[in-house]
Design a protein around this motif. Structure first.
Motif, PDB file in Angstrom:
ATOM      1  N   GLU A 169       0.928  -1.174  -0.173  1.00 64.17           N
ATOM      2  CA  GLU A 169      -0.065  -0.002   0.026  1.00 64.17           C
ATOM      3  C   GLU A 169       0.737   1.192  -0.134  1.00 64.17           C
ATOM      4  OE1 GLU A 169      -2.868   0.141   2.839  1.00 64.17           O
ATOM      5  OE2 GLU A 169      -4.512  -0.566   1.483  1.00 64.17           O
ATOM      6  N   SER A 170       2.048   1.134   0.936  1.00 65.57           N
ATOM      7  CA  SER A 170       2.645   2.410   1.039  1.00 65.57           C
ATOM      8  C   SER A 170       3.455   2.628  -0.474  1.00 65.57           C
ATOM      9  CB  SER A 170       3.434   2.732   2.013  1.00 65.57           C
ATOM     10  OG  SER A 170       4.222   1.621   2.475  1.00 65.57           O
ATOM     11  N   ARG A 204       2.262   1.832  -3.314  1.00 62.64           N
ATOM     12  CA  ARG A 204       1.194   2.405  -4.202  1.00 62.64           C
ATOM     13  C   ARG A 204       1.224   4.154  -3.987  1.00 62.64           C
ATOM     14  NH1 ARG A 204      -1.976  -1.014  -7.000  1.00 62.64           N
ATOM     15  NH2 ARG A 204      -1.752  -3.056  -6.006  1.00 62.64           N
ATOM     16  N   VAL A 205       1.206   4.322  -2.467  1.00 62.87           N
ATOM     17  CA  VAL A 205       0.931   5.814  -2.054  1.00 62.87           C
ATOM     18  C   VAL A 205       2.084   6.564  -2.663  1.00 62.87           C
ATOM     19  CG1 VAL A 205       0.999   7.227  -0.478  1.00 62.87           C
ATOM     20  CG2 VAL A 205      -0.764   5.305  -0.314  1.00 62.87           C
ATOM     21  N   ALA A 206       3.659   5.875  -2.857  1.00 67.09           N
ATOM     22  CA  ALA A 206       4.848   6.531  -3.053  1.00 67.09           C
ATOM     23  C   ALA A 206       4.640   6.600  -4.619  1.00 67.09           C
ATOM     24  CB  ALA A 206       5.881   5.963  -2.676  1.00 67.09           C
ATOM     25  N   LEU A 257       5.018   3.944  -7.053  1.00 67.04           N
ATOM     26  CA  LEU A 257       5.587   3.137  -7.754  1.00 67.04           C
ATOM     27  C   LEU A 257       4.697   2.381  -8.608  1.00 67.04           C
ATOM     28  CD1 LEU A 257       8.129   1.817  -4.784  1.00 67.04           C
ATOM     29  CD2 LEU A 257       8.560   3.223  -6.735  1.00 67.04           C
TER      30      LEU A 257
END
Ligand code: ADP
Ligand code: MG
Lengths: 287, 247
Positions: free
Chosen positions: A164-165, A167-169, A171
């Protein structure tokens, strides 16, 4: 032919050595990511799909490695899709393809009337009978796997840590997961000539299990796993020649033996290195 | 905005804004939709009605992803993950570099800075699986800080961690707010540690905003975030009559 000492003094042994080293390097590198994602058995699932591809190739009388590659890549992407949508858990998605693959393989091989030595050579590997052309194919696939992983490894590590993070970043998580699935399929098909479909996943998982006990960073763990993979291939091939054993099985037994030795002596090794052993570092022992 | 996983709306007409440099706490009983609200905000889930704007644009149009930092609830860390603190924190820097660009000196400095702001510099080469729960959580906070975000979103980062780690956590958050002027949106039941630094508290209850205002206003109703922080969850669960709270 190179002037190598026994047991690698024959041309067929040198060809075997080339594919053994290529797969001993590539398989654990890919496997390190699968193990962290709790997809240790993904290699097995795709191996069974590759078997259906081999049988299909024999039936259609085309090069079985090509059909195996086609089916394995398609299957790997389908597994990843099912898993990514979250509708089916990772292991259930694998099981579906695992059984469908082996069943299709058996049916197709039966239909092609080739349930004989040819099929067996794919099931158990035929490293000592592969041609020079086969060896160069394995080597080329191995190099392609290494190059891809060098390119995406760092981002894949971030995805493994937390999807999830990642995705938030920003990538490209889906593309990275898809790329990993394809790389797994390519590695499986390349390594199937070395150790066979039934044992191919072992080369992805066992060296990683060994390295994980000792490694502190992800980087060293992957490096150690590749060293164990290459070492197992070389020692396994040598032992197979010396005692007339099936090479695929021997390579995997050496890799399993390495894990046994390391996990039993880990405490002493790590204490000497000034570290406490990582408890629960055997994959699969935690959930 | 409104959001439903299936038929029933988990978030129903929720409207929340976080201003630049603001330190906002989001509280609410378990299952009130806090994590879901964060996921919608970050663009991981799309609202069924209404809209989300991040820095003025829809989440999927936000190009500069580093402006967001996210610490998820219970990071799914494998117990046997062979990775050092430094490797974990460096992975957060990919928000700035993207998946292709190599690290420069500046990136390595930021990774170091993030580790030092959660006091993990001494443990940088330790395997994360060998750290305590609080230290692991701090590593994940440093990972989110490594991109030096304009908005840091944390989902229950201090649940069940030791007092020492909570204190260091507070220090790193106030550092972020004061020195970098970053906004922080924090979901937590344990606001005692940061009560004095909060600009606003948003209370979510049964999918709606129940209270939105400065902590003093909440405290004036008899609910203290500081001294009697144990009161908060009780009140939130509806065990203490919420009627005393005027909004
Ligand atoms: N992936 C999901 N699918 C279906 N329902 C979900 C999912 N995640 C959460 N929920 C439900 O949505 C509600 C809000 O959950 P959540 O946002 O996790 O609450 P909180 O973080 O405040 O505890 C709960 O009733 C929960 O059961
Ligand atoms: Mg939650």
């Amino acid at each position: 032919m190179l002037p190598l000492p026994y047991p690698f003094d024959r041309e067929y042994m040198q060809l075997a050595l080339v594919s053994g080293i290529a797969m001993g390097t590539a398989a654990p590198l890919v496997g390190a990511f699968l193990v962290q994602r709790r997809l240790s058995l993904m290699g097995d699932g795709i191996g069974h799909l590759a078997f259906a591809g081999v049988a299909g190739g024999l039936l259609l009388e085309v090069w079985p490695v090509a059909t195996a590659l086609l089916v394995a890549v398609a299957g790997a992407l389908a597994i990843e899709r099912l898993r990514g949508r979250g509708r089916v858990s990772g292991d259930l998605a694998l099981a579906l393809f695992f059984y469908a693959g082996i069943a299709a393989g058996v049916v197709l091989a039966g239909a092609s009337d080739r349930f004989d030595a040819t099929v067996l050579s794919y099931l158990f590997g035929s490293i000592l009978t592969v041609s020079a052309a086969d060896t160069w194919t394995v080597l080329a696939l191995g190099v392609a796997v290494l190059a891809t992983m060098a390119l995406i490894g760092r981002a894949l590590f971030a995805v493994v840590l937390d999807e999830e993070s990642a995705r938030v970043a920003g990538l490209p998580v889906d593309a990275l997961n898809g790329a990993l699935a394809v790389v797994v399929a390519v590695t499986i098909v390349a390594a199937m000539r070395v150790v066979g479909i039934l044992l191919v996943a072992a080369l992805m998982v066992l060296p990683v299990a060994t390295a994980q006990v000792l490694g502190r960073s992800f980087r060293t763990t992957v490096g150690l796993a590749m060293a164990v993979g290459v070492g197992s291939s070389v020692v396994g091939l040598g032992a197979a020649r010396q005692w007339g054993l099936p090479p695929g099985g021997t390579i995997v037994l050496v890799a399993a033996g390495a894990f046994g030795v390391v996990s039993l002596t880990a405490e002493r090794l790590l204490r000497r290195a000034g570290r406490a052993p990582a408890l629960g570092s055997v994959p699969g022992t935690s959930r | 905005m409104t959001f439903a996983y299936g038929q029933e709306a988990v978030l129903d007409g929720v409207s929340v804004a976080v201003e630049p440099g603001e330190f906002v706490a989001l509280v609410g009983p378990n299952g009130s939709g806090k994590s879901t609200l964060l996921r919608c905000l970050l663009g991981l889930l799309a609202p069924t009605a209404g809209a989300v704007r991040l820095f003025g644009v829809p989440p999927q149009s936000l190009g500069q992803r580093w402006r967001l930092g996210y610490v998820p609830q219970r990071p799914a860390l494998a117990r046997d993950l062979p990775a050092t603190v430094e490797e974990v924190v460096a992975a957060g820097r990919l928000a700035r570099t993207g998946w292709r660009r190599r690290f420069r000196a500046e990136d390595r400095e930021e990774v170091e800075h993030a580790m030092s702001s959660v006091a993990l510099l001494d443990l940088r080469r330790r395997r994360v699986s060998e750290l305590s729960g609080g230290q692991q959580q701090r590593a994940f906070i440093a990972k989110a800080l490594a991109g030096r975000p304009d908005l840091l979103v944390l989902d229950e980062p201090v649940a069940g961690i030791d007092a020492e780690s909570q204190r260091r956590f507070r220090d790193s958050l106030t550092h972020l707010v004061e020195e970098h002027r970053s906004a922080v949106l924090l979901v937590s039941h344990e606001l005692g540690a940061v009560a004095e630094d909060l600009d606003r508290v948003v209370v979510l209850r049964r999918g709606s905003v129940y209270f939105d205002g400065p902590p003093a206003e909440l405290a004036a109703t008899g609910v203290s975030l500081g001294v009697h922080r144990d009161d908060l969850p009780l009140w939130l669960e509806g065990l203490v009559a919420p009627g005393d709270v005027r909004h």
